[in-house]
Design a protein around this motif. Sequence first.
Motif: not given
Length: 417
Positions: A264-267, A208-212, A293-303
């Motif tokens: 992790g997501g927080a990182a 599981k890769i979430g916040t941690g 910013l949240q981790a999913l914002d990084v995922v979206t920006a990468a896409e």
Amino acid sequence: MPPDQLDSLVAVLDMVRFGEARTRPELSRRAGLGRTVITQRLGQLIGSGLLEEGQLGRSTGGRAPRELRFRAEAGAVLVAELGATGLSAGLTDLAGNLLVHRDATWDIAAGPEATLSLVEELFDALLADGHPSPVWGIGVGVPGPVEFASGRPVAPPIMPGWDGYPVRDRLAARYDVPVWVDNEVNTMALGEVRAGLARDVADMIYVKIGTGIGAGLVSGGRLHRGAQGCAGDIGHVALVSSVPGAADVVCRCGNVGCLEALAGGAALARDATVAAGEGRSPVLAQRLEQGPLQALDVVTAAEFGDPVAVELLQRAGRLVGETLAALVNFYNPAMVLLGGGVGASGDLLLASIRHAVYRRSLPLATRDLQIARSPLSGRAGLLGAAFMVVDELLSRERLGRWIGHGTPAGRPTLAAG
């Protein structure tokens, strides 16, 4: 109940429950038990409401036998999955089928009193919907180490105020049923191996890769918790010696250079915020103007091709993959499944993890290894919590203690051992 009688009772129940035998002749042949013993055990299980005889099966030359069926509707299980930033609650039958569920955004750092009050509120709402089956037990997954024998979190890094909190005792007193508590990654792994892509996979790692970051280990088809229940806590593997600058990154566990603190997501959110503030990513800077910013914002920006976001995800995938490579060499699983809000999103992270695992693992260990995203999304933990409860209730250690009473409801001490 005599030990040999209990052994045969559980054997017969499990064969019908898992679909290994559906008629009396099949049971006798597969279990190696005589017709009289089979008849006696089936009488007990049918009388208790766990099994029933249904339609006629296929004839093999004589009279067609009646097919046996596990009565999943005989009882219900309340389940909850607590994450760092949200929680889910649901109601399942005894086969782990999720009947209804509710989700809520929540901060686990609010503490056990407020969090479990919300869980109880959701449980009560689910029960108010009028499901006809009685509740037989409760299963809960939490985002931190749990001493499985007592159902208490132990020094969980992202759960302030939860250390030693009697989660089991509180819910057992409220609902008067047995309660089991485990690390949420363990329940997710169990959900996947029983109802997901890893079904029938004997050796598997769920990450599981979430916040941690955490991992659940399945060995020989069984969840491996370890001696105290904290097996698979890869999020706090130290990377100080292999990652430049890792010694300066403090993890929430108090150590430095942990995998979770770097990948992790927080990182991801932390590093993306720094990049946005320094002007290295106009895309992330624009998103930062709308809020943290949240981790999913990084995922979206990468896409969308943002170079900084791509670099952050590739780095996280490489660090996770290199850590997993050590497990793959040591443990030799057939499958690695990725879940969690970050782990189950986007192809870039998956590709980076695959590349690192295949590059750093032994050829034999990766020859047939599958690395994929979880197909169960956010439901793996709820399903796994249900399987955890039902497996415990129908185990050799516990079945004989309640079957004579017809139900485990009203016997919360069953979970104590």
